[in-house]
Motif scaffolding. Structure first.
Motif, PDB file in Angstrom:
ATOM      1  N   PRO A 433      76.922  28.836  71.375  1.00 58.59           N
ATOM      2  CA  PRO A 433      78.297  29.078  71.599  1.00 58.59           C
ATOM      3  C   PRO A 433      79.538  27.925  71.890  1.00 58.59           C
ATOM      4  N   GLU A 434      78.726  26.889  70.870  1.00 54.40           N
ATOM      5  CA  GLU A 434      79.348  25.561  71.283  1.00 54.40           C
ATOM      6  C   GLU A 434      80.258  25.382  70.031  1.00 54.40           C
ATOM      7  N   TYR A 435      80.780  26.921  68.798  1.00 55.40           N
ATOM      8  CA  TYR A 435      80.726  26.651  68.113  1.00 55.40           C
ATOM      9  C   TYR A 435      82.268  27.065  68.353  1.00 55.40           C
ATOM     10  N   THR A 436      83.093  27.682  69.555  1.00 49.93           N
ATOM     11  CA  THR A 436      83.854  28.297  69.755  1.00 49.93           C
ATOM     12  C   THR A 436      85.293  27.556  70.298  1.00 49.93           C
ATOM     13  N   MET A 437      86.242  28.524  70.304  1.00 48.22           N
ATOM     14  CA  MET A 437      87.625  27.086  70.863  1.00 48.22           C
ATOM     15  C   MET A 437      87.586  28.039  72.125  1.00 48.22           C
ATOM     16  N   GLU A 438      86.493  27.418  73.706  1.00 49.11           N
ATOM     17  CA  GLU A 438      87.067  27.525  74.589  1.00 49.11           C
ATOM     18  C   GLU A 438      86.365  26.783  75.695  1.00 49.11           C
ATOM     19  N   HIS A 444      88.374  32.729  80.299  1.00 55.51           N
ATOM     20  CA  HIS A 444      88.761  32.955  78.752  1.00 55.51           C
ATOM     21  C   HIS A 444      88.886  34.073  78.667  1.00 55.51           C
ATOM     22  N   SER A 445      90.552  34.341  78.013  1.00 53.79           N
ATOM     23  CA  SER A 445      91.369  35.018  77.737  1.00 53.79           C
ATOM     24  C   SER A 445      91.103  36.248  76.795  1.00 53.79           C
ATOM     25  N   GLU A 446      90.464  37.355  76.646  1.00 50.95           N
ATOM     26  CA  GLU A 446      89.424  38.012  75.067  1.00 50.95           C
ATOM     27  C   GLU A 446      90.799  38.723  74.578  1.00 50.95           C
ATOM     28  N   GLY A 447      91.338  38.331  72.984  1.00 48.19           N
ATOM     29  CA  GLY A 447      91.714  39.415  72.104  1.00 48.19           C
ATOM     30  C   GLY A 447      91.177  40.043  70.880  1.00 48.19           C
ATOM     31  N   VAL A 487      95.920  35.735  68.125  1.00 48.93           N
ATOM     32  CA  VAL A 487      96.438  34.489  68.140  1.00 48.93           C
ATOM     33  C   VAL A 487      95.041  33.542  69.219  1.00 48.93           C
ATOM     34  N   PHE A 488      96.107  32.403  69.093  1.00 48.26           N
ATOM     35  CA  PHE A 488      94.961  31.305  70.009  1.00 48.26           C
ATOM     36  C   PHE A 488      95.629  31.698  71.635  1.00 48.26           C
ATOM     37  N   SER A 489      94.202  31.294  72.594  1.00 43.08           N
ATOM     38  CA  SER A 489      95.034  31.119  74.206  1.00 43.08           C
ATOM     39  C   SER A 489      93.537  30.056  74.845  1.00 43.08           C
ATOM     40  N   ASP A 490      93.769  28.941  75.387  1.00 44.35           N
ATOM     41  CA  ASP A 490      93.247  28.527  76.209  1.00 44.35           C
ATOM     42  C   ASP A 490      92.549  27.310  75.120  1.00 44.35           C
ATOM     43  N   VAL A 491      93.317  26.688  74.639  1.00 44.81           N
ATOM     44  CA  VAL A 491      93.016  26.001  73.508  1.00 44.81           C
ATOM     45  C   VAL A 491      92.324  24.496  73.879  1.00 44.81           C
TER      46      VAL A 491
END
Length: 803
Positions: A433-438, A444-447, A487-491
């Motif tokens: 889970p640490e591999y994600t950009m969150e 976390h807002s999903e896309g 797209v990116f969010s919560d960078v």
């Protein structure tokens, strides 16, 4: 050619000049960019060309006591810094160790090189190249008057393409770290304020809409802040003097070799100038530069033409084909593919794919692409991204078994991946889970039910390379569609401390480029196609790794007219993937004739994306003929010069000025021409969006040919089906024929009406200036053999060969 003389630098291409000088204060001062100027040896009278200022105007600030006539607000900067009275858009902002944000970069040295600078190669950013390794390269070094910081300004001249590029690097030669809040790729000043700015904006499935705005005062910003170059605002844009048309007028084009958040600002000054700065979006950029470290800005691309938008487009097309796209596929003809997505979506299995590929092969297609749904437990978009191993329920013989069967049919095999993303419901996320950009501990807002992997973390890059290398080498995979669907969010990057979080978006791009560089070098003969929900990342950075990019998830042909036309302003059409889809179209529910679906698709890289198993025998036969025709003309279509033709552009200008009188409905007709580089052959496409009653006359205008040469122009003749006339057929039929009846179907198989046929010889100048009068179209009354049926969404292909 690069000329360095006295205190000025003259960079010239075949048709353009770019001039700047080092002024009395040691500052780089922009002088001129436009049509080529100077004597035969390239020398200039810069003293007479530069602006002459006798005093510091009004309430502006003079730069220094030694240069009391110099006001930075009023002069033309070649690279602007914050402070000392320059209150306009800065090119660079540095927070120094003492908290100051004023910088003062003055000239230290220059060097003319014939190779790529070692610093540029170390920057990890993609860059234009010369296949012969020979560069016209000017390097300017500026040093801050107070702080131990140096700027390198790199200029590259591509004479034949009339393109100049700029690269910027900042070095911290001090003992303490600094914070870089802005590092633009370029700055330019224009000595006037009235411009038409043409940008290309949109959204998913509606990309590259041309938007024209006039700037006479204030500031205009073109930017993306979504983590990718984006469909909301492509990094390519045009500034033009008015009036300008497709073939006449002065136009400047700008782009960035970058795939992340970008920013271009045009700001008018109180003193009749317009400043342009362009580069990384400062809203998502803040970089701590340690002692002895260096950071690079993306390469900026500039071009100028006095031959209108088409002239500018040709410059950009030639440059991208030769100096951006690279590798095995750069100059090769691309295979005609059949993609499984709109045929089956996630519901795929080996049997279904083989049946689809078999029909594709019978039609003459050369590459079969298995899209999403082949891996993990992927039955919808809610799971399995990141689990890059085959689903054995769908592919019982594995990926290798399927590929071998496709290859045995005589087709190449391609695969879809979305490596930058991960599903929460995946083995990868459960293990890492640490591999994600969150941001841990926060919502976390999903896309599209997925998250972005943190490519700013070297561990993630290594992991992805290992997994993808295993997939690509497990079978004879010859094509990869690389997607990115959000797209990116919560960078946020968990591997970076709090003070470095402003670097995430920039570091992400460096990580992505590293991954792509490693993979394309490991698999040099794989044809990689970029995709980001269609055209959400169509830029020069991606084209350094992907020879072609999926232009849009919208496969509707009439929508694609504007989408592909938009791309054509700044990108060569052999980088634009375009597919023939089924009907009803899956994005618009529109029914478009299969001829038009093909005629629009051949403007780019041709593919098919539909369930051919459900096509009628008649349409399958048409597809076979389409594929054979495309193969005959593919080389020219892939390499030729692209022209947009708008015979009504003068009338359009009058309409905008409120001076036009009666106006024909032909303004919803588009025309495009592709001409071989030797002007021996051409293909023209004309397409109508909506039919107009009692409007039967039409001309085809063809640009780019040899004016004095003679050409044979002809089309592929199609007979007209009586069904196209509906119950109008009863006005001439001796018996009543009911629409959609068995009788109508039987009669339509045996009775055909002769369609339009063009077969003429004209000179290039006749086709360009007078236009070819086409067979009259049905306009509401009357019919005769040879009439052109040109109803909604109709189109024609015309072939032109030099005699």
């Amino acid at each position: 050619m690069i000329i360095v003389k006295d205190n000025y630098f003259h960079l010239s291409t075949d048709k353009t000049s770019y001039v700047f000088m080092i002024n009395e204060a040691g500052l780089p001062e922009h002088i001129y960019y436009g049509k080529k100027i100077g004597r035969k040896d390239g020398s200039l009278n810069v003293t007479a060309l530069r602006e002459r200022i006798g005093f510091v105007p009004g309430n502006t600030v003079n730069y220094s006591p030694e240069h009391e006539r110099l006001s930075l607000e009023a002069y033309s900067s070649e690279y602007s810094a914050l402070g000392h009275g320059d209150i306009r858009e800065p090119s660079i902002i540095i927070v120094h160790p003492n908290g100051s944000v004023t910088s003062d970069f003055i000239f230290e040295s220059h060097e003319v090189l014939d190779e790529l600078s070692e610093d540029i190669e170390k920057s990890k950013l993609p860059h234009s190249y010369d296949e012969n390794g020979s560069y016209e390269h000017l390097k300017i070094i500026l040093k801050d008057r107070v702080y131990e910081e140096k700027l390198e300004l790199h200029y590259f001249v591509y004479p034949n393409e009339d393109v100049i590029t700029k690269s910027v690097m900042l070095k911290n030669e001090g003992d303490a770290e600094i914070r870089v809040e802005r590092l633009m790729s370029g700055c330019m000043e224009f000595p006037f304020t009235s411009f038409k700015v043409t940008s290309f904006r949109g959204r998913w499935a509606h990309e590259m809409n041309r938007c024209d705005n006039i700037i006479t005062g204030g500031k205009m910003v073109l930017s993306s802040s979504q983590g990718s170059s984006g469909s909301r605002c492509n990094p390519f844009f045009i500034m033009s003097d008015m009036p300008v048309t497709e073939n006449t007028g002065r136009a400047y084009g700008f782009n960035l070799v970058y795939s992340g958040d970008h920013y271009s600002a045009l700001e008018t000054s109180a003193y009749g100038k317009t400043r342009l700065v362009s580069g990384i979006n400062p809203d998502s950029f803040s970089y701590i530069l340690g002692a002895g470290e260096m950071i690079a800005a993306p390469e900026a691309v500039l071009s100028y033409s006095e031959e209108g938008y088409n002239g500018l487009s040709r410059n950009m097309h030639h440059f991208i084909r030769k100096h951006i796209v690279r590798g095995y596929w750069r100059d090769r003809e691309r295979p005609i593919l059949l993609n499984s997505w709109e045929a089956a979506y996630f519901d795929i299995n080996e049997s279904k794919l083989l049946k689809l590929a078999k029909v594709g092969k019978e039609c003459g297609m050369e590459l079969f692409v298995m899209d999403d749904g082949w891996f993990g437990r992927r039955d919808d978009d809610k799971s399995s991204l990141g689990d890059w191993y085959e689903n054995k329920k769908k592919l019982p013989n594995g990926l290798k078994g399927l590929v071998e069967k496709i290859n045995k049919m005589g087709m190449k095999f391609g695969i879809w991946v979305e490596p930058e993303m991960v599903s929460v419901d995946s083995d990868l996320y459960r293990e890492h889970p640490e591999y994600t950009m969150e941001i841990q501990g926060q919502m976390h807002s999903e896309g599209r039910n997925q998250r972005v992997l943190n490519l700013a973390d070297p561990k993630v890059i290594d992991y992805l390379y290992e997994k993808l290398e295993a997939v690509f080498s497990s079978a004879n995979i010859e094509y990869v569609k690389w997607d990115m669907n959000r797209v990116f969010s919560d960078v946020y990057a968990g591997n970076l401390p709090a003070e470095n979080q402003g670097e995430v978006s920039y570091r992400y791009m460096l990580g992505l480029y590293e991954l792509l560089d490693r993979l394309t070098k490991a698999f040099p003969e794989i044809l990689f196609e970029g995709c980001a929900s269609g055209g959400n990342r169509f830029d020069l950075g991606m084209l350094c790794y992907f020879p072609q990019i999926w232009a849009s998830d919208n496969t509707d042909a009439t929508s694609r007219i504007d989408i592909e036309k938009g791309y054509s302003y700044g990108y060569p059409m052999n980088t634009v993937s375009s597919h023939v889809s089924g009907v009803l179209n899956h994005q618009t529910l529109r029914v478009v004739p299969i001829e038009t679906r093909f005629n629009i698709a051949v403007l780019g890289v041709l593919g098919y994306e539909s369930n051919l198993l459900d096509f009628s025998k008649e349409d399958i036969e048409k597809i076979k003929k389409q594929v054979a025709l495309y193969k005959e003309w593919r080389g020219m279509l892939m390499s030729g010069d692209f022209y947009r033709t708008d015979p009504y552009e003068k009338d359009q200008g009058l309409i905008r000025e409120g001076l036009a009188g009666f106006y024909s409905g032909n303004n919803n007709t588009d025309s495009f021409t592709i001409v071989s580089s030797d002007k021996e052959k051409a293909v023209a496409v004309i397409v109508r969006r909506m039919a107009v009653a009692n409007d039967s006359a039409q001309k085809l205008y063809v640009n780019g040919l040899d004016d004095e040469a003679e050409y044979h122009l002809y089309n592929i003749k199609y007979d007209n089906n009586i069904k196209e006339f509906g119950d109008l057929i009863n006005t001439v039929s001796p018996i009543h024929i009911k629409q959609d009846s068995m009788m109508q179907n039987i009669i339509s198989k045996f009775v055909h009406l002769k369609g339009d046929e063009e077969d003429v010889v004209l000179s290039g100048s006749e086709m360009k200036n007078a236009g070819v009068s086409l067979a009259p179209s049905f306009g509401g009354t009357g019919y005769e053999d040879g009439m052109r049926l040109f109803s909604d969404y109709s189109s024609r292909l015309y072939f032109i060969e030099k005699i």
